[in-house]
Scaffold this motif. Structure first.
Motif, short mmCIF file in Angstrom:
data_model
loop_
_atom_site.label_atom_id
_atom_site.label_comp_id
_atom_site.label_asym_id
_atom_site.label_seq_id
_atom_site.Cartn_x
_atom_site.Cartn_y
_atom_site.Cartn_z
N UNK A 1 -9.32 0.11 -7.93
CA UNK A 1 -9.88 1.40 -8.34
C UNK A 1 -9.79 2.01 -9.60
N UNK A 2 -8.68 1.70 -10.47
CA UNK A 2 -8.61 1.71 -11.74
C UNK A 2 -9.57 1.26 -12.47
N UNK A 3 -9.99 -0.07 -12.31
CA UNK A 3 -10.78 -0.96 -12.77
C UNK A 3 -12.35 -0.40 -13.02
N UNK A 4 -12.62 0.24 -11.70
CA UNK A 4 -13.88 0.70 -11.37
C UNK A 4 -13.92 2.09 -12.03
N UNK A 5 -13.05 2.73 -12.58
CA UNK A 5 -12.79 4.12 -12.95
C UNK A 5 -12.60 5.02 -11.98
N UNK A 6 -12.35 4.75 -10.82
CA UNK A 6 -11.95 5.84 -9.88
C UNK A 6 -10.41 6.02 -9.80
N UNK B 1 -23.43 14.18 -12.45
CA UNK B 1 -22.56 13.43 -11.64
C UNK B 1 -21.39 12.81 -12.14
N UNK B 2 -21.63 12.24 -13.44
CA UNK B 2 -20.17 11.78 -13.86
C UNK B 2 -19.21 12.92 -13.74
N UNK B 3 -19.31 14.03 -14.29
CA UNK B 3 -18.48 15.06 -14.27
C UNK B 3 -18.01 15.56 -12.84
N UNK B 4 -18.99 15.51 -12.06
CA UNK B 4 -18.83 16.10 -10.47
C UNK B 4 -17.78 14.81 -10.01
N UNK B 5 -18.20 13.87 -9.97
CA UNK B 5 -17.58 12.91 -9.27
C UNK B 5 -16.44 12.26 -10.00
N UNK B 6 -16.07 12.59 -11.34
CA UNK B 6 -14.93 12.25 -11.75
C UNK B 6 -14.95 10.94 -12.28
N UNK B 7 -15.91 10.19 -12.55
CA UNK B 7 -16.28 8.99 -13.05
C UNK B 7 -17.11 8.79 -14.45
N UNK B 8 -16.90 7.44 -14.98
CA UNK B 8 -17.93 7.53 -16.26
C UNK B 8 -19.08 7.47 -15.86
N UNK C 1 -15.11 14.15 -2.10
CA UNK C 1 -16.52 13.64 -2.48
C UNK C 1 -16.43 12.43 -3.90
N UNK C 2 -15.36 12.44 -4.29
CA UNK C 2 -15.02 11.62 -5.35
C UNK C 2 -15.18 9.91 -5.07
N UNK C 3 -15.62 8.93 -5.70
CA UNK C 3 -15.64 7.79 -5.38
C UNK C 3 -14.03 7.11 -5.26
N UNK C 4 -14.08 6.39 -4.30
CA UNK C 4 -12.66 5.70 -4.54
C UNK C 4 -12.80 4.35 -3.90
#
Lengths: 70, 209
Positions: free
Chosen positions: B151-156, A22-29, B111-114
């Motif tokens: 957004x930066x702070x949340x890692x987005x 999920x971390x890789x696919x969503x591009x978040x830690x 699909x990526x969080x924002x």
């Protein structure tokens, strides 16, 4: 938002694999994945507590399925 | 809850001086009191003036019906939502609310969080299109900057999205967001998105000011 705390998390290999994926696919830690999960869980739980239902709709067939939370 | 407060500077349009302001990562009762006791009467006066002049409702401020007390009460205690406010000269100058649980639509980041900017409004006396010149300039930009920083702070990575009221379309184009067109599922409002690259460019441009 200040005041972050650190905790140790014990996960199975399978759970860790999902977290990595999920971390890789969503591009978040991985931390961000868990924070998102917590936000979503709290939001869904609050709405279900108010008597609402969580439904998924197939975009093509428009078929709806209810997600049951235990 | 601890509230983060940053010092920012706005422009006093009449004098050209910079005005010290507080950017807070919360909307608290003091801001809601200002909305009720200061924004609402000021907005009412503007609407009455527009009606008296026969200005069609389509040209009225499109957020005139927003109720910040209801907006904040709806998300009270939920981690998914966050508020921002700008205070200067002893009163609230702008408010914004974001949702952290939505995901991008733009093809390169789908699909990526924002951070989804649900609402952004500046005080009636700071709006340039309500007859008189705005009192303070920079409030809207400060709130947008706060949303991107969040957004930066949340890692987005600075990813941001919003539905724009027609009167604000040009503003969001000007700050470099991608216009993904009208959203038939959302009152036909135009949907805008900012990529990580656009967020970086936005901060670089802000830094040059």
């Amino acid at each position: 938002m200040t005041g972050k705390r650190t905790m140790t998390l014990n996960l199975t290999d399978a759970e860790m694999r999902v977290l990595d994926e999920l971390s890789a696919r969503k591009d978040i830690t991985k931390t961000a994945v868990l924070r998102q999960a917590l936000r979503l869980y709290q939001t869904i739980d609050a709405r279900i507590e108010k008597g609402e239902k969580l439904l998924f709709e197939n975009d093509t067939t428009k078929e709806k399925a209810e997600l049951m939370l235990l | 809850m601890t509230v983060d407060i940053s010092i920012i500077y706005l422009l006093d349009v009449a004098t050209g001086d910079s005005v010290e302001a507080e950017l807070r990562d919360a909307i608290e009762q003091a801001q809601l009191d200002d909305w009720h006791t200061k924004w609402q009467p000021a907005l009412l006066a503007v609407l009455q003036e527009l009606a008296r002049k026969g200005v069609p409702m389509s040209q009225w401020p499109q957020s005139w019906h927003w109720n910040w007390a209801q907006k904040t009460a709806r998300v009270q205690g939920l981690l998914a939502f966050r508020g921002f406010s700008v205070a200067a000269l002893g009163e609230t100058q702008g408010l914004a609310q974001v949702d952290l649980t939505k995901t991008c639509r733009e093809s390169n980041q789908r699909g990526k969080p924002f951070v989804y900017l649900e609402y952004l409004e500046v005080a009636p006396w700071n709006r340039p299109k309500l007859g008189a010149a705005p009192r303070l300039r920079g409030v809207g930009s400060a709130l947008i900057t706060a949303a991107i920083a969040s957004s930066e702070d949340e890692g987005f990575k600075g990813r941001l999205g919003l539905h724009s009221l027609p009167q604000a379309d040009d503003f969001y184009r000007k700050i470099g967001m991608t216009d993904l067109g009208q959203d038939v599922a959302y009152q036909n409002l135009r949907y805008f998105e900012m990529t990580s690259e656009q967020a970086r460019a936005f901060f670089e441009k802000e830094g040059e000011r």
